[in-house]
Design a protein around this motif. Structure first.
Motif, PDB file in Angstrom:
ATOM      1  N   UNK A  65      38.145   5.544 -12.392  1.00  0.00           N
ATOM      2  CA  UNK A  65      39.133   4.787 -11.579  1.00  0.00           C
ATOM      3  C   UNK A  65      39.301   3.349 -11.895  1.00  0.00           C
ATOM      4  N   UNK A  66      38.071   2.560 -12.158  1.00  0.00           N
ATOM      5  CA  UNK A  66      38.285   1.456 -12.340  1.00  0.00           C
ATOM      6  C   UNK A  66      38.937   1.125 -13.818  1.00  0.00           C
ATOM      7  N   UNK A  67      38.386   1.817 -14.833  1.00  0.00           N
ATOM      8  CA  UNK A  67      39.047   1.582 -16.200  1.00  0.00           C
ATOM      9  C   UNK A  67      40.365   1.938 -16.222  1.00  0.00           C
ATOM     10  N   UNK A  68      41.176   2.753 -15.044  1.00  0.00           N
ATOM     11  CA  UNK A  68      42.431   3.090 -15.001  1.00  0.00           C
ATOM     12  C   UNK A  68      43.237   2.184 -14.142  1.00  0.00           C
ATOM     13  N   UNK A  69      42.674   1.173 -13.595  1.00  0.00           N
ATOM     14  CA  UNK A  69      43.218   0.285 -12.713  1.00  0.00           C
ATOM     15  C   UNK A  69      43.620   0.490 -11.589  1.00  0.00           C
ATOM     16  N   UNK A  70      42.726   1.955 -10.928  1.00  0.00           N
ATOM     17  CA  UNK A  70      43.112   2.243  -9.901  1.00  0.00           C
ATOM     18  C   UNK A  70      41.644   2.361  -8.811  1.00  0.00           C
ATOM     19  N   UNK A  71      41.018   1.352  -8.798  1.00  0.00           N
ATOM     20  CA  UNK A  71      39.756   1.450  -8.349  1.00  0.00           C
ATOM     21  C   UNK A  71      39.591   1.955  -6.731  1.00  0.00           C
ATOM     22  N   UNK A  72      38.638   2.502  -6.423  1.00  0.00           N
ATOM     23  CA  UNK A  72      38.484   2.885  -4.922  1.00  0.00           C
ATOM     24  C   UNK A  72      38.101   1.730  -4.081  1.00  0.00           C
ATOM     25  N   UNK A  73      38.681   1.993  -3.035  1.00  0.00           N
ATOM     26  CA  UNK A  73      38.314   0.935  -1.783  1.00  0.00           C
ATOM     27  C   UNK A  73      37.033   1.048  -1.287  1.00  0.00           C
ATOM     28  N   UNK A  74      36.597   2.132  -1.185  1.00  0.00           N
ATOM     29  CA  UNK A  74      34.803   2.162  -0.838  1.00  0.00           C
ATOM     30  C   UNK A  74      34.634   3.638  -1.152  1.00  0.00           C
ATOM     31  N   UNK A  75      32.969   3.668  -1.209  1.00  0.00           N
ATOM     32  CA  UNK A  75      32.682   5.140  -1.576  1.00  0.00           C
ATOM     33  C   UNK A  75      31.880   5.407  -0.238  1.00  0.00           C
ATOM     34  N   UNK A  76      31.882   6.655   0.146  1.00  0.00           N
ATOM     35  CA  UNK A  76      31.112   7.258   1.090  1.00  0.00           C
ATOM     36  C   UNK A  76      30.138   8.196   0.205  1.00  0.00           C
ATOM     37  N   UNK A  77      28.876   7.750   0.236  1.00  0.00           N
ATOM     38  CA  UNK A  77      27.792   8.294  -0.636  1.00  0.00           C
ATOM     39  C   UNK A  77      26.768   9.050   0.197  1.00  0.00           C
ATOM     40  N   UNK A  78      26.850  10.479   0.016  1.00  0.00           N
ATOM     41  CA  UNK A  78      25.799  11.295   0.434  1.00  0.00           C
ATOM     42  C   UNK A  78      24.315  10.740   0.099  1.00  0.00           C
ATOM     43  N   UNK A  79      23.376  10.599   0.851  1.00  0.00           N
ATOM     44  CA  UNK A  79      21.929  10.058   0.351  1.00  0.00           C
ATOM     45  C   UNK A  79      21.327  11.029  -0.566  1.00  0.00           C
ATOM     46  N   UNK A  80      21.292  12.334  -0.341  1.00  0.00           N
ATOM     47  CA  UNK A  80      20.428  13.572  -0.693  1.00  0.00           C
ATOM     48  C   UNK A  80      21.421  14.628  -1.528  1.00  0.00           C
ATOM     49  N   UNK A  81      21.561  14.513  -2.804  1.00  0.00           N
ATOM     50  CA  UNK A  81      22.397  14.978  -3.703  1.00  0.00           C
ATOM     51  C   UNK A  81      21.624  15.748  -4.894  1.00  0.00           C
ATOM     52  N   UNK A  82      21.952  16.841  -5.461  1.00  0.00           N
ATOM     53  CA  UNK A  82      21.223  17.267  -6.718  1.00  0.00           C
ATOM     54  C   UNK A  82      22.129  16.551  -7.822  1.00  0.00           C
ATOM     55  N   UNK A  83      21.252  16.627  -9.087  1.00  0.00           N
ATOM     56  CA  UNK A  83      21.581  15.994 -10.433  1.00  0.00           C
ATOM     57  C   UNK A  83      21.307  14.362 -10.208  1.00  0.00           C
ATOM     58  N   UNK A  84      21.778  13.801  -9.174  1.00  0.00           N
ATOM     59  CA  UNK A  84      21.506  12.286  -8.841  1.00  0.00           C
ATOM     60  C   UNK A  84      21.551  11.969  -7.454  1.00  0.00           C
TER      61      UNK A  84
END
Length: 249
Positions: A65-84
């Motif tokens: 999104x940042x590279x495309x010039x349309x960055x997010x305004x905020x991230x709501x990030x679950x603390x416990x997720x698979x993969x990372x």
């Protein structure tokens, strides 16, 4: 960010045809019901939403999104997720040069003691939303971290829709059914206990948002029991967790 026309019609047509740039929030949540619930809340507050299901995908989505010039305004990030995990994703985002002023990251979690919160902040997050999320808490968070000029228009509705509520109750029934099957099969192996603990973690994070607070508390207590149990004690911990869940409804 999406663009919406803010012009309002009057007798002669459309006045003040300025376009509003609507902030877009990235929701990173591996549980489908919880993710749909957060997405619904974000949209009801007037924001646009992108969805991912793990920390690795969140990291990639932020950079794209940042590279495309349309960055997010905020991230709501679950603390416990698979993969990372959410914390690892936040670290990678910060290490990639995306600073807090450009992109606030908020942890969504049921683990909110002082040590946990410090861990999220140390990973590069700016705050914590305790699960189960409420629309009021989410609105306060958005107002704090997203500029008011962004153009989001709050929508005053706080109840999950009927379809999402049905999915929640189906999920709850499936979790109860899974506990019953394990108890009947007498198979209390650690991998199965870990699976049950994951079910309880997700249920604890969503039940309160559907008014099922007793179930949320029972699921959280059961999760803690299974987390603390040694291999020799798993039979007792699973049965106790199942009893708590059934008693709560």
């Amino acid at each position: 960010m999406a663009v919406r026309n803010s012009c309002e019609p009057n007798e002669s047509g459309c006045l003040g045809g300025a376009a509003q740039v609507v902030p877009r929030i990235l929701v990173a949540e591996d549980d489908a019901v919880a993710g749909d619930l957060v997405t619904l809340m974000v949209r009801r507050l007037g924001y646009d939403v992108d969805r991912v299901a793990n920390g690795s995908d969140a990291f990639g989505a932020v950079l794209r999104a940042r590279a495309g010039g349309a960055s997010h305004a905020m991230v709501l990030m679950d603390a416990m997720m698979p993969a990372m995990t959410g914390s690892e994703a936040a670290r990678r985002i910060r290490n990639a040069g995306v600073g807090p002023a450009e992109l606030p990251i908020i942890a969504m979690t049921g683990a909110t003691d002082e040590r946990d919160v410090r861990g999220y902040l140390d990973a590069g997050m700016q705050g914590v939303l305790a699960k189960p999320l409420s629309l009021a808490d989410l609105a306060t968070c958005c107002e704090r971290w997203i500029p008011a000029s962004g153009g989001a228009v709050p929508v005053r509705r706080d109840e999950p829709d009927a379809a999402l509520r049905r999915r929640y109750h189906l999920r709850k029934a499936e979790v109860l059914g899974r506990f019953e099957h394990v108890c009947q099969s007498q198979d209390f192996a650690p991998p199965l206990a870990a699976e049950l603990r994951d079910h309880l973690h997700k249920l604890a994070g969503t039940a309160g948002s559907f008014g099922d607070c007793a179930v949320g508390r029972a699921a959280a207590e059961g999760e803690a029991l299974l987390l603390a149990a040694r291999a020799a004690d798993l039979r007792t911990a699973v049965r106790r967790s199942y009893a708590l869940l059934k008693a709560a409804g």
